[in-house]
Design a protein around this motif. Sequence first.
Motif, mmCIF file in Angstrom:
data_model
loop_
_atom_site.group_PDB
_atom_site.id
_atom_site.type_symbol
_atom_site.label_atom_id
_atom_site.label_comp_id
_atom_site.label_asym_id
_atom_site.label_seq_id
_atom_site.Cartn_x
_atom_site.Cartn_y
_atom_site.Cartn_z
ATOM 1 N N UNK A 196 0.295 -0.930 -0.144
ATOM 2 C CA UNK A 196 -0.006 -0.106 0.306
ATOM 3 C C UNK A 196 0.809 1.332 -0.128
ATOM 4 N N UNK A 197 2.051 1.171 1.004
ATOM 5 C CA UNK A 197 3.055 2.218 0.838
ATOM 6 C C UNK A 197 3.452 2.489 -0.226
ATOM 7 N N UNK A 198 3.763 1.227 -0.894
ATOM 8 C CA UNK A 198 5.038 1.155 -2.834
ATOM 9 C C UNK A 198 3.771 2.185 -3.622
ATOM 10 N N UNK A 199 2.461 1.397 -3.338
ATOM 11 C CA UNK A 199 1.083 2.029 -4.708
ATOM 12 C C UNK A 199 0.801 3.647 -4.564
ATOM 13 N N UNK A 200 1.219 4.175 -2.609
ATOM 14 C CA UNK A 200 1.362 5.718 -2.766
ATOM 15 C C UNK A 200 1.806 6.144 -3.421
ATOM 16 N N UNK A 201 3.743 5.911 -2.956
ATOM 17 C CA UNK A 201 4.576 6.076 -4.245
ATOM 18 C C UNK A 201 4.639 6.154 -5.454
ATOM 19 N N UNK A 202 3.876 4.805 -6.176
ATOM 20 C CA UNK A 202 3.765 5.101 -7.603
ATOM 21 C C UNK A 202 2.308 6.139 -8.397
ATOM 22 N N UNK A 203 1.674 6.517 -7.349
ATOM 23 C CA UNK A 203 0.756 7.537 -7.447
ATOM 24 C C UNK A 203 1.224 8.922 -7.658
ATOM 25 N N UNK A 204 2.095 8.705 -6.153
ATOM 26 C CA UNK A 204 2.708 10.229 -6.390
ATOM 27 C C UNK A 204 3.412 10.783 -7.944
ATOM 28 N N UNK A 205 3.942 9.422 -8.002
ATOM 29 C CA UNK A 205 4.993 10.032 -8.919
ATOM 30 C C UNK A 205 4.297 9.867 -10.717
ATOM 31 N N UNK A 206 3.513 9.107 -10.285
ATOM 32 C CA UNK A 206 3.106 9.471 -11.770
ATOM 33 C C UNK A 206 1.806 10.683 -11.655
ATOM 34 N N UNK A 207 1.566 11.228 -10.792
ATOM 35 C CA UNK A 207 0.964 12.542 -10.470
ATOM 36 C C UNK A 207 2.277 13.836 -10.926
ATOM 37 N N UNK A 208 3.752 13.400 -10.144
ATOM 38 C CA UNK A 208 5.249 13.954 -10.823
ATOM 39 C C UNK A 208 5.201 14.704 -11.838
ATOM 40 N N UNK A 209 5.106 12.879 -12.601
ATOM 41 C CA UNK A 209 5.504 12.889 -14.274
ATOM 42 C C UNK A 209 4.887 14.007 -15.485
ATOM 43 N N UNK A 210 2.920 13.690 -14.712
ATOM 44 C CA UNK A 210 2.306 14.262 -15.598
ATOM 45 C C UNK A 210 2.599 15.780 -14.733
ATOM 46 N N UNK A 211 2.710 16.282 -14.050
ATOM 47 C CA UNK A 211 3.275 17.605 -14.030
ATOM 48 C C UNK A 211 4.926 18.224 -14.803
ATOM 49 N N UNK A 212 5.513 16.710 -14.539
ATOM 50 C CA UNK A 212 6.482 17.976 -15.223
ATOM 51 C C UNK A 212 6.185 17.834 -17.342
#
Length: 152
Positions: free
Chosen positions: A22-38
């Motif tokens: 669950x923690x890894x999935x949360x960090x993965x979602x954070x990275x998805x959001x980050x790459x989308x912003x970039x």
Amino acid sequence: MELLDRITQSLTARGRLLKELAAIAGRMQGLVNRVERHAQACVYPQMKLGLEQVAAAMKAHTKVLNTILSDNRVWAALPERPAHEGINNWERISGDLVLLGRLNVELNQHAVRWMSVDAEISEQLRAIVNDQVPLIDQLQEIGARSDPQAID
């Protein structure tokens, strides 16, 4: 009764692995959001397209992780927003690359630990790990092209 189920689940190997996943999935979602912003901030069409492709693939991986978690009545941790994302494309993409590399290593280790608990989940995690290798290569290429010192 649900509270007792949660307490019991957290004491089992499966419960501990699900909590970590669950923690890894949360960090993965954070990275998805980050790459989308970039990708949105990028002014170069080819680089923007590459970042959007990476974000879409990682979003699919996050969906698989969320499916695994929801099948076990667990939800992903909330993504955290990084303190510093970078001042230029090279710095932002380099940060994304580091995070994706770390997540890939963690998922690979997690797949090994799941093997003795649930082989099906282990195989799903291994599939994600294998799918992430070309994404890491793609981010490396985009990062190299965005470096002011890179040779075209």
